[in-house]
Design an enzyme around this catalytic site. Structure first.
Site, PDB file in Angstrom:
ATOM      1  N   HIS A   1       0.638  -1.264  -0.094  1.00 38.02           N
ATOM      2  CA  HIS A   1      -0.149   0.054   0.081  1.00 38.02           C
ATOM      3  C   HIS A   1       0.762   1.090  -0.331  1.00 38.02           C
ATOM      4  O   HIS A   1       0.723   1.828  -0.920  1.00 38.02           O
ATOM      5  CB  HIS A   1      -0.987   0.000   0.961  1.00 38.02           C
ATOM      6  CG  HIS A   1      -1.383   1.693   1.216  1.00 38.02           C
ATOM      7  ND1 HIS A   1      -2.538   2.105   0.346  1.00 38.02           N
ATOM      8  CD2 HIS A   1      -1.721   2.281   2.446  1.00 38.02           C
ATOM      9  CE1 HIS A   1      -3.149   2.734   1.041  1.00 38.02           C
ATOM     10  NE2 HIS A   1      -2.644   3.347   2.675  1.00 38.02           N
TER      11      HIS A   1
ATOM     12  N   ASP B   1       8.186  21.004 -26.421  1.00 34.11           N
ATOM     13  CA  ASP B   1       8.039  19.642 -26.225  1.00 34.11           C
ATOM     14  C   ASP B   1       9.314  19.983 -24.363  1.00 34.11           C
ATOM     15  O   ASP B   1       9.964  21.463 -24.791  1.00 34.11           O
ATOM     16  CB  ASP B   1       8.194  18.560 -26.803  1.00 34.11           C
ATOM     17  CG  ASP B   1       7.840  17.110 -26.556  1.00 34.11           C
ATOM     18  OD1 ASP B   1       8.905  17.139 -25.645  1.00 34.11           O
ATOM     19  OD2 ASP B   1       7.842  16.917 -27.237  1.00 34.11           O
TER      20      ASP B   1
ATOM     21  N   TRP C   1       7.799  -0.122   3.682  1.00 30.78           N
ATOM     22  CA  TRP C   1       8.116   0.586   2.755  1.00 30.78           C
ATOM     23  C   TRP C   1       9.188   0.794   2.893  1.00 30.78           C
ATOM     24  O   TRP C   1      10.096   1.474   2.281  1.00 30.78           O
ATOM     25  CB  TRP C   1       7.948   1.544   2.718  1.00 30.78           C
ATOM     26  CG  TRP C   1       6.559   2.759   3.299  1.00 30.78           C
ATOM     27  CD1 TRP C   1       6.634   3.241   4.530  1.00 30.78           C
ATOM     28  CD2 TRP C   1       7.759   4.088   2.778  1.00 30.78           C
ATOM     29  NE1 TRP C   1       6.870   4.495   4.531  1.00 30.78           N
ATOM     30  CE2 TRP C   1       8.024   5.287   3.213  1.00 30.78           C
ATOM     31  CE3 TRP C   1       8.553   4.344   1.536  1.00 30.78           C
ATOM     32  CZ2 TRP C   1       8.244   6.598   3.321  1.00 30.78           C
ATOM     33  CZ3 TRP C   1       9.444   5.838   1.004  1.00 30.78           C
ATOM     34  CH2 TRP C   1       9.174   6.701   2.490  1.00 30.78           C
TER      35      TRP C   1
ATOM     36  N   SER D   1      14.165   5.714 -13.000  1.00 34.01           N
ATOM     37  CA  SER D   1      13.074   6.356 -13.816  1.00 34.01           C
ATOM     38  C   SER D   1      12.754   7.701 -13.239  1.00 34.01           C
ATOM     39  O   SER D   1      12.895   8.959 -14.739  1.00 34.01           O
ATOM     40  CB  SER D   1      11.919   5.988 -14.252  1.00 34.01           C
ATOM     41  OG  SER D   1      10.488   6.609 -14.293  1.00 34.01           O
ATOM     42  N   SER D   2      13.004   7.740 -11.956  1.00 32.60           N
ATOM     43  CA  SER D   2      12.161   9.181 -11.338  1.00 32.60           C
ATOM     44  C   SER D   2      13.556  10.397 -12.333  1.00 32.60           C
ATOM     45  O   SER D   2      13.559  11.490 -12.548  1.00 32.60           O
ATOM     46  CB  SER D   2      12.472   9.569 -10.189  1.00 32.60           C
ATOM     47  OG  SER D   2      11.031   7.991  -9.770  1.00 32.60           O
TER      48      SER D   2
ATOM     49  N   HIS E   1      13.738  11.520   3.482  1.00 29.86           N
ATOM     50  CA  HIS E   1      12.935  12.862   4.177  1.00 29.86           C
ATOM     51  C   HIS E   1      12.865  14.085   2.443  1.00 29.86           C
ATOM     52  O   HIS E   1      11.364  14.396   2.860  1.00 29.86           O
ATOM     53  CB  HIS E   1      13.192  13.618   5.583  1.00 29.86           C
ATOM     54  CG  HIS E   1      12.641  15.445   6.414  1.00 29.86           C
ATOM     55  ND1 HIS E   1      11.166  14.451   6.393  1.00 29.86           N
ATOM     56  CD2 HIS E   1      12.432  16.055   4.849  1.00 29.86           C
ATOM     57  CE1 HIS E   1      10.369  15.149   6.676  1.00 29.86           C
ATOM     58  NE2 HIS E   1      10.860  16.100   5.945  1.00 29.86           N
TER      59      HIS E   1
ATOM     60  N   GLU F   1      12.148  13.059   0.058  1.00 29.16           N
ATOM     61  CA  GLU F   1      11.174  12.331  -0.793  1.00 29.16           C
ATOM     62  C   GLU F   1       9.689  13.259  -0.466  1.00 29.16           C
ATOM     63  O   GLU F   1       8.411  12.818  -1.295  1.00 29.16           O
ATOM     64  CB  GLU F   1      10.919  10.832  -0.667  1.00 29.16           C
ATOM     65  CG  GLU F   1       9.872  10.106  -1.453  1.00 29.16           C
ATOM     66  CD  GLU F   1       9.582  10.200  -2.921  1.00 29.16           C
ATOM     67  OE1 GLU F   1      10.771   9.932  -2.723  1.00 29.16           O
ATOM     68  OE2 GLU F   1       8.931   9.664  -2.694  1.00 29.16           O
TER      69      GLU F   1
ATOM     70  N   TYR G   1       8.642  15.718   0.816  1.00 28.25           N
ATOM     71  CA  TYR G   1       8.921  17.455  -0.581  1.00 28.25           C
ATOM     72  C   TYR G   1       8.689  16.767  -1.891  1.00 28.25           C
ATOM     73  O   TYR G   1       7.451  16.913  -2.168  1.00 28.25           O
ATOM     74  CB  TYR G   1       9.893  18.102  -0.127  1.00 28.25           C
ATOM     75  CG  TYR G   1       9.679  18.660   1.461  1.00 28.25           C
ATOM     76  CD1 TYR G   1       8.839  19.111   2.384  1.00 28.25           C
ATOM     77  CD2 TYR G   1      11.061  17.929   2.814  1.00 28.25           C
ATOM     78  CE1 TYR G   1       8.838  19.401   3.301  1.00 28.25           C
ATOM     79  CE2 TYR G   1      10.873  18.100   3.619  1.00 28.25           C
ATOM     80  CZ  TYR G   1      10.123  18.971   4.161  1.00 28.25           C
ATOM     81  OH  TYR G   1       9.275  18.885   6.063  1.00 28.25           O
TER      82      TYR G   1
ATOM     83  N   SER H   1      -1.514  26.240  -6.161  1.00 24.94           N
ATOM     84  CA  SER H   1      -0.783  27.565  -6.085  1.00 24.94           C
ATOM     85  C   SER H   1      -1.194  28.658  -7.690  1.00 24.94           C
ATOM     86  O   SER H   1      -1.241  30.034  -8.002  1.00 24.94           O
ATOM     87  CB  SER H   1       1.051  28.338  -6.277  1.00 24.94           C
ATOM     88  OG  SER H   1       0.976  27.750  -4.516  1.00 24.94           O
TER      89      SER H   1
ATOM     90  N   HIS I   1      15.010  13.007  11.691  1.00 32.63           N
ATOM     91  CA  HIS I   1      13.941  13.312  12.753  1.00 32.63           C
ATOM     92  C   HIS I   1      13.262  12.132  12.578  1.00 32.63           C
ATOM     93  O   HIS I   1      11.622  11.776  13.194  1.00 32.63           O
ATOM     94  CB  HIS I   1      13.275  14.265  12.900  1.00 32.63           C
ATOM     95  CG  HIS I   1      12.159  14.552  11.477  1.00 32.63           C
ATOM     96  ND1 HIS I   1      12.242  15.564  10.931  1.00 32.63           N
ATOM     97  CD2 HIS I   1      11.644  13.486  10.426  1.00 32.63           C
ATOM     98  CE1 HIS I   1      11.743  15.666   9.744  1.00 32.63           C
ATOM     99  NE2 HIS I   1      11.515  14.398   9.468  1.00 32.63           N
ATOM    100  N   HIS I   2      13.668  10.983  11.708  1.00 34.14           N
ATOM    101  CA  HIS I   2      12.688   9.935  11.628  1.00 34.14           C
ATOM    102  C   HIS I   2      12.584   8.481  12.510  1.00 34.14           C
ATOM    103  O   HIS I   2      12.688   7.499  12.692  1.00 34.14           O
ATOM    104  CB  HIS I   2      12.775   9.125   9.806  1.00 34.14           C
ATOM    105  CG  HIS I   2      11.504  10.420   9.004  1.00 34.14           C
ATOM    106  ND1 HIS I   2      10.746   9.947   8.453  1.00 34.14           N
ATOM    107  CD2 HIS I   2      12.024  11.327   8.384  1.00 34.14           C
ATOM    108  CE1 HIS I   2      10.164  11.033   7.224  1.00 34.14           C
ATOM    109  NE2 HIS I   2      11.409  11.606   7.232  1.00 34.14           N
TER     110      HIS I   2
ATOM    111  N   THR J   1       7.110  26.441   5.519  1.00 29.84           N
ATOM    112  CA  THR J   1       5.788  25.306   5.145  1.00 29.84           C
ATOM    113  C   THR J   1       4.805  26.287   5.441  1.00 29.84           C
ATOM    114  O   THR J   1       3.522  26.899   4.769  1.00 29.84           O
ATOM    115  CB  THR J   1       5.848  24.739   6.062  1.00 29.84           C
ATOM    116  OG1 THR J   1       7.285  23.505   5.856  1.00 29.84           O
ATOM    117  CG2 THR J   1       4.609  23.405   5.030  1.00 29.84           C
TER     118      THR J   1
ATOM    119  N   LYS K   1       3.800  29.255   3.249  1.00 26.37           N
ATOM    120  CA  LYS K   1       3.260  28.873   2.210  1.00 26.37           C
ATOM    121  C   LYS K   1       1.625  29.203   2.497  1.00 26.37           C
ATOM    122  O   LYS K   1       0.348  30.077   1.694  1.00 26.37           O
ATOM    123  CB  LYS K   1       3.272  27.770   1.727  1.00 26.37           C
ATOM    124  CG  LYS K   1       4.861  27.593   1.187  1.00 26.37           C
ATOM    125  CD  LYS K   1       4.277  26.673  -0.115  1.00 26.37           C
ATOM    126  CE  LYS K   1       6.093  27.316  -0.669  1.00 26.37           C
ATOM    127  NZ  LYS K   1       5.804  25.963  -2.454  1.00 26.37           N
TER     128      LYS K   1
ATOM    129  N   ARG L   1       1.555   1.521  14.633  1.00 27.46           N
ATOM    130  CA  ARG L   1       0.863   0.749  13.586  1.00 27.46           C
ATOM    131  C   ARG L   1       2.196  -0.216  13.403  1.00 27.46           C
ATOM    132  O   ARG L   1       2.313  -1.026  13.450  1.00 27.46           O
ATOM    133  CB  ARG L   1       1.366   1.693  12.736  1.00 27.46           C
ATOM    134  CG  ARG L   1       3.521   1.936  12.990  1.00 27.46           C
ATOM    135  CD  ARG L   1       3.923   3.492  12.179  1.00 27.46           C
ATOM    136  NE  ARG L   1       3.888   3.472  10.500  1.00 27.46           N
ATOM    137  CZ  ARG L   1       4.703   3.954   9.815  1.00 27.46           C
ATOM    138  NH1 ARG L   1       6.412   4.879  10.186  1.00 27.46           N
ATOM    139  NH2 ARG L   1       4.441   4.129   8.248  1.00 27.46           N
TER     140      ARG L   1
END
Lengths: 652, 280, 419
Positions: free
Chosen positions: A92, A121, A157, A191-192, A275, A277, A279, A290, A324-325, A350, A353, A472
């Protein structure tokens, strides 16, 4: 006239004599049908491919989520086995992050960004197609486990070592589920990174005349930041995965405890990627919002430079908060304190924004159409996710929250309430642009409210579950823990959310087939992507490459119609004298090369190394063919009504 | 009106918003990404050197710093040749470009040969991927770098072949290109086999002419294969026709050059961190 | 007024504000992080309340403005004729002011955060001499607790499984170790979690204010049966704790041989029917008073079937249970599984999952894989076979140990006699 046919740069003819090309270098020219999709280099078609597949995987991931919620609806449930439950939450998360939200963002990047910068293009059209096919290869490898005896990956994950080592994750000989996970993520990383490199070059180098960086639409800015985050963060996870792959396939001991490996190293490498990721998932969403808020408030974005700058600061700080993870891994007081403070600091840009979005609404004329509803929902939900994020930043409080349902609530608020809401808003907002049809206002809003309510019913109780001590990733819980009501409500909410998503998609599909046809610019929008001559946009995007005079370029165009028309007429003539509109040629090589990677990746994951070598050779041949095929291209010529002349121009 | 007034034909004219060619910008962005790859690998190596496992070998007894210094020097020199190749291509000198590219390839291959020899030697000394954490980090890091050099060499070879593309588009040159590539690959592998045999003979009998002869004797087939494939290469190294390769292609050579220099710089860091720091 | 006092008052106010949730049971329960029973958890909760208050205030302000703006500036039908709103691009002073305010709000959170980081990290200096030290080992999927201060002659430190008994009112420093993958030690009412990392020596400290029975659970995903890897902490008053330690140090209790036959088929035979997979492991009476149950468990069961227990001891040896389980003073020597020397005095079985009742133990012994899938007793561990063993091809498992219903009943009786 003779001179005008020469390129100013190369001094060569624009259309040299046709080359003798062997059959394997013959460029496909189909504009419709399956071949046109397989060989496409058109950023719009590639965007649609990304969109379709990411939405498919979004539904797959959503289905997995529903199974999880069924299992947790009541205590001590036997709906899923522990093993299947572990596979379910692993897939998931992996599916939603890598196969749904990221590619859906990529769909928007592909479709919109070139339009927003007035380009025909991206810088490397074939590479763009390649990025998509490689994405698909990675997606297949990740999911292929469902159809094997080994089952899908089941390590979570973030695959914390040493749970991913052979000793702990290979339940029987031939259990390759973890290898598939490792290989799938590596290929998705390729790919990314490739896609992002392309976007970076495109945004920096292919802007329309007059489109300075500080006139770029905010979505394009966020695309740029996201692309930079991707190219700088993905290497960390790729190397971690390579090291893990070496452990699993060749007996090294990077993360093997018995060989002196340090599992904490995996966590550092993973979260240095992980981390940013976060963002990578949220910045595109912020970009879309925006764009939507100013359009429906009928005034420009409040504090454009600060919104852009805060995006840059978020991206930069995003590389400095990964630990912080890991507050509960025993980092020591100094490191914990430093990462705690850095994490608090990232709340500032943040928050900025959010202030600016509210500033945009302030004093405007707010039209609460469907996309605007989703965008407003985004602000609310993202704000709540942000606040629970601030709670995590306080490391001592996080010691109780880490790996509990409080965290689950937090990241679903930022990822669904944030990313997904904005992406759903974007689909509604850009549907008229992409398909030339308008989604019914009633059904759109209905889906919004059902999704909004279902989402909150599902995830708000999880805050309490977490604070009440529910960890979890647990397949079962006992009935005496005080978690029964919260879980049941969450499961009911999940089905409401599911119904909302169902309505949303039915409406979209219906509209695609039978929706009301509309003319261009139905929202009275502000940025350049809406300046295309028709909806859906023609293959060449713009009849004339636009010239940009102001930040909200299309708004300026609408308020200075006469001046712009004159300018365009002049430029159209110039372009025709330069040989017409130049378009890139289609190619088979991107998909062929990606097939090589798919084959090689599958063989490698199954430890069948001859096959892996064959796959590598196929990839290599694909690249060589690609290189010697050349970029290629042809010219379009328009008649005076703006239609493409039947003669498709000369290819070269 | 802005400074950029006037249409831009991006794909064709190579004129870009910033004036930097797309390929160059792409390469810079890629190298930024590649930096992070090596950063992650080097960090892993350093972390495990700072937390050595009990099975760590005595590194100083394994390393042969003379050989590695030599190959480092060779790689540095190849960068010089690469720079000359870029310069020549920018001036449109096809013949000089070819020579410099060949030189770069040759030096790159010497570096790779040294690495192959080094790996081979270390394995004989008992240092393998599995033998210790040092083996794992060392081979993975230097191996990844070696793969980068190898990719660079293949790229150089392909570019070299590309310089023979006839200007007359109706003239087919595919068979020629394939032959050249195959000959290159075969010659490289054969040469490495010969060199390995020679070095091993040298290690046994002392480094003298006799050892050379012995080594060649031991790898006679490879030597013949090498001779034949080299002859083919030499035979195909001339073009009497006008070629479609000039200043316009300088950007391709330049991009390749950026990559090559980057790989060199990374090696300087690896050489310092992995080898030199051990001698502190 | 010091910062700590302010935050304490804020915390109290928050607790009052959250009262409705408490009373309806949403924030109460055996693992509630709100019902703190020790200084470490309390300090963490105080920080949480500070973050909660700050974010609540900011939320009310920002959300209020957002809601106001949305409603106030919503376009109405009659607006269609109105001119466009002014196309302004923002106001730098507003921006800077808001940034400054955000930073101020974060400083309010940062100060107590930093204080608590140092406080919760290790036992405070002045109490260190008084601290009691234990070592917790995480294993797939159970916990082993080692008491380095309590050495038993000839066999090393006292060990216990899944139930950590500690002295109340005294700081306890828990060294965290793992034998396999990453686990996490979490007793929400006493302290936040700290992970057990391989090749890394972590620790945490906690203190129970009063004697009590506390629920804990592994909080880091650790494989197939992570969800059912649970444990308990039992805090005892100092004299009770000393008595418990003294008793635990004794070798296993041996029942005195009795003349009669075990009640296997005769009158008094109560069939033990296993509940279904994942069925609840607790009775309502247990939930109501776990500490009372724990105290009762320290005494010999009434109606003990001595003959059956003796037979159980023989079965324990025959079925090779002894290769993995130690029963000090009896036959077992193994270290792969939990030490069972005083098994009968524990309130739980299968890593805190099931109440230690006859039917639950029978269920665990006969169908371990239904209780805790993938467990090492069933699958084998460290190259040793369990109930199952690997077939030569290595991709399947075949049955190795079979325990019949009668044998299981005997084992239950034996294990429950180990007080």
């Amino acid at each position: 006239m003779e001179a005008a046919l020469k390129s100013a740069y190369t001094e060569k003819d624009h259309a040299p004599q046709p080359a003798v090309r062997p059959w394997f270098f013959t460029r496909p020219t189909a504009k419709t049908g399956i071949v046109s999709w397989l060989t496409t280099v058109d950023h719009k078609k590639i965007g649609l491919l990304y969109g379709m597949f990411s939405l498919f995987f979004f539904l797959v991931g959503g289905f997995e989520a529903l199974l999880i919620r069924v299992q947790l609806a009541v205590p001590n449930n036997t709906f899923l086995t522990h093993q299947l439950y572990n596979e379910m939450f692993t897939m998931h998360a992996t599916t939603m992050i890598f196969l749904a939200v990221m590619p859906l963002s990529a769909a928007f990047f592909n479709y919109l960004m070139p339009l927003q910068i007035g380009a025909r293009d991206v810088a490397f059209p074939r590479l763009n197609g390649f990025a998509f096919w490689v994405f698909l290869a990675g997606a297949i490898i990740l999911n292929v486990g469902w159809f094997t005896k080994a089952g899908a990956p089941d390590v979570g994950w973030f695959g914390y070592a040493p749970l991913t080592s052979n000793q702990f994750s290979t339940h029987f000989k031939g259990d390759v589920s973890t290898d598939l996970w490792v290989m799938g993520l590596q290929i998705l990383g390729v790919s990314s990174v490739i896609g992002s490199l392309n976007f970076i070059v495109t945004i920096i180098n292919m802007r329309a005349p007059g489109l300075t960086m500080m006139r770029l639409p905010v979505f394009t800015w966020m695309t740029l930041f996201t692309a930079f985050l991707i190219i700088l963060s993905f290497p960390a996870i790729t190397i971690a995965l390579v090291e893990l792959m070496m452990d699993r396939s060749f007996g090294t001991g990077f993360f093997e405890v018995s060989k002196g490996g340090l599992p904490i190293l995996w966590q550092h490498l993973f979260w240095i990627f992980g981390h940013p990721e976060v963002y990578i998932l949220i910045l595109p969403a912020m970009g879309i919002v925006s764009e939507i808020l100013p359009t429906f408030s009928r005034k420009p974005l409040f504090g454009y430079p600060i919104v852009v700058f805060s995006g840059a600061v978020i991206g930069f700080l995003g590389f400095g908060v990964w630990s912080h993870h890991m507050f509960t891994t025993g980092l020591g007081t100094m490191a914990t304190a430093a990462f705690s403070l850095a994490t608090m600091a990232i709340a500032v840009p943040t928050g900025v924004k959010i202030f600016n979005w509210i500033g945009t609404l302030w004093g405007g004329q707010i039209h609460t159409r469907t996309p605007m509803m989703f965008a407003l929902g985004f602000i609310w939900m993202f704000m709540m996710g942000g606040f629970s994020g601030v709670m995590h930043s306080a490391a001592p409080a996080d010691a109780q929250q880490q790996d509990s349902y409080f965290v689950v609530a937090h990241f679903h608020y930022v990822l669904i309430g944030g990313s997904i809401f904005a992406l759903l808003a974007g689909i509604h907002f850009y549907f008229p642009l992409v398909f030339g049809r308008m989604v019914s206002e009633f059904w759109g809003k209905l889906s919004f409210w059902v999704i909004f309510i279902g989402f909150n019913v599902t995830f708000f109780p999880m805050h309490f579950l977490g604070l009440n001590g529910m960890p979890r990733r647990t397949a079962v819980y006992d009935g005496n823990m005080g978690w029964n009501e919260g879980n049941l409500i969450a499961s009911i909410g999940a089905f409401i959310l599911g119904i909302g998503i169902f309505i949303y998609f039915v409406v979209i599909v219906y509209t695609y087939a039978k929706g009301k046809k509309i003319k261009r610019d139905p929202w009275d929008a502000r940025t350049l992507e809406w300046a295309v001559p028709s909806v859906p946009p023609p293959e060449h995007n713009f009849h004339v490459t636009p010239t940009v005079h102001a930040r909200d370029a299309f708004w300026y165009e609408k308020t200075h119609a006469k001046e712009i028309a004159e300018e365009n007429a002049l430029h159209a003539k110039e372009e025709e004298s330069h040989g017409g509109i130049h378009m890139p040629s289609q190619s088979w090589f991107p998909i062929l090369t990606a097939c090589g990677m798919l084959f090689g990746g599958l063989c490698f994951a199954h430890h069948f190394f001859p096959g892996a070598i064959v796959g590598g050779v196929l990839t290599f041949l694909g690249v060589i063919g690609w290189a010697f095929e050349g970029p290629g291209g042809y010219h379009l010529h328009l008649d005076k009504d703006g239609n493409v002349k039947p003669d498709h121009g000369d290819s070269h | 009106m802005s400074a950029h007034a006037g249409t831009i034909d991006h794909h064709h004219d190579h004129t870009t918003t910033t004036g930097i060619p797309n390929k160059k910008l792409f390469m810079w962005a890629f190298l930024a990404s590649d930096c992070m790859f090596f950063a992650a690998l080097i960090s892993t190596h350093v972390i495990y050197r700072l937390h050595p496992t009990p099975d760590s070998p005595d590194v100083l007894k394994i390393f042969s710093i003379e050989l590695t210094s030599f190959s480092t020097f060779i790689l540095l020199m190849s960068s010089l040749l690469m720079a000359l190749a870029v310069g020549a291509s920018q001036k449109g000198k096809v013949e000089a470009t070819r020579k410099m590219i060949l030189g770069t390839i040759f030096f790159g291959l010497i570096f790779l040969g040294c690495q192959v020899y080094e790996f081979n030697h270390f394995v004989h000394l008992g240092l393998t991927l599995k033998s210790s954490m040092f083996g794992a980090t060392f081979y993975t890091l230097t191996g990844t770098h070696g793969v980068h050099v190898a990719i660079g060499v293949v790229w150089l070879v392909l570019t070299y072949i590309r310089t023979f593309k006839p200007a007359d588009a109706s003239k087919s040159w595919i068979a020629r290109a394939v032959t050249q590539f195959v000959a290159f690959s075969v010659a490289t592998v054969a040469f490495m086999v010969v060199m390995l045999a020679v070095t091993h003979a040298g290690a046994e009998h002392g480094y003298n002419l006799g050892a050379l002869v012995k080594g060649v004797e031991h790898s006679l087939v490879a030597t013949i294969v090498f001779g034949v494939s080299s002859a083919i290469l030499v035979a195909l190294s001339r073009s009497s026709w006008a070629v479609d390769f000039g200043e316009a292609n300088a950007i391709d050579v330049e991009g390749m050059g950026l990559y090559w220099h980057f790989v060199d710089i990374v090696w300087i860091i690896i050489f310092t961190v992995v080898y030199l720091l051990e001698y502190l | 007024m010091s910062f700590a006092t302010i935050s304490r008052r804020l915390a109290t106010a928050t607790a009052v504000a959250l009262l409705p949730l408490f009373t309806s049971g949403w924030l109460t329960g055996p693992q509630s992080t709100f019902e703190t029973k020790g200084p470490v958890a309390r300090s963490q909760l105080d920080v949480f309340y500070v973050t909660l208050w700050v974010t609540m205030i900011v939320f009310v302000l920002v959300a209020g403005v957002l809601a106001y703006a949305t409603l106030k500036y919503k376009a109405r039908k009659e607006d269609a004729e109105k001119p466009m709103p002014p196309q302004g691009h923002g106001n730098p002073f507003v921006e800077l002011g808001l940034i400054a305010l955000s930073i101020a709000a974060l400083v309010v959170i940062a100060v107590p955060t930093l204080r608590a980081i140092w406080y919760t990290y290790d036992v405070p200096e002045e109490q260190r001499a008084n601290a009691y030290e234990v070592t917790a080992h995480g294993l797939q999927w159970w916990f082993k607790f080692e008491y380095p201060a309590e050495q038993i002659d000839g066999t090393g430190a006292l060990v216990n499984a899944n139930e950590l008994v500690i002295p109340a009112g005294r700081p306890v420093r828990v060294n965290l170790r793992t034998a396999d993958v990453i686990h996490s030690f979490w007793v929400p009412k006493l302290a936040g979690k700290v992970d057990m990392m391989p090749n890394r020596g972590n620790h945490l400290w906690l203190q129970a204010d009063e004697p009590g029975y506390f629920w804990g659970q592994c909080a880091e995903f650790c494989g197939e049966s992570h969800a059912v890897m649970r444990f308990r902490v039992i805090a005892l008053a100092e004299p009770d704790f000393a008595a418990w330690v003294a008793k635990q140090k004794q070798p296993a209790r041996t029942v005195v041989a009795a003349p009669e036959q075990p009640k296997l088929v005769a009158a008094g035979y109560i069939p033990l029917v296993n509940p279904k997979r994942n069925a609840p492991g607790y009775t309502a009476e247990f939930d109501a008073d776990p500490m009372g149950h724990w105290i009762a468990k320290q005494e010999v069961d009434a109606g003990e079937d001595v003959a059956l227990a003796l037979r159980g001891r023989a079965v324990f040896k025959e079925k090779a249970c002894i290769t993995c389980h130690a029963v000090r003073g009896h036959d077992g020597l193994g270290v792969n599984g939990p030490d069972l020397t005083h098994f009968g005095s524990r309130t739980t079985v299968a890593a805190g999952l099931l109440e230690n009742s006859k039917v639950n133990l029978h269920r665990w012994i006969t169908e371990p894989n239904n209780v805790k899938p993938g467990n090492k007793m069933y699958m084998g561990v460290n190259g040793m076979a369990g109930y199952m063993t690997a077939d030569p091809k290595g991709d399947m498992t075949v049955a190795h140990i079979k325990v019949s219903d009668d044998e299981a009943r005997a084992l239950v009786e034996y294990l429950h006699s180990l007080k």
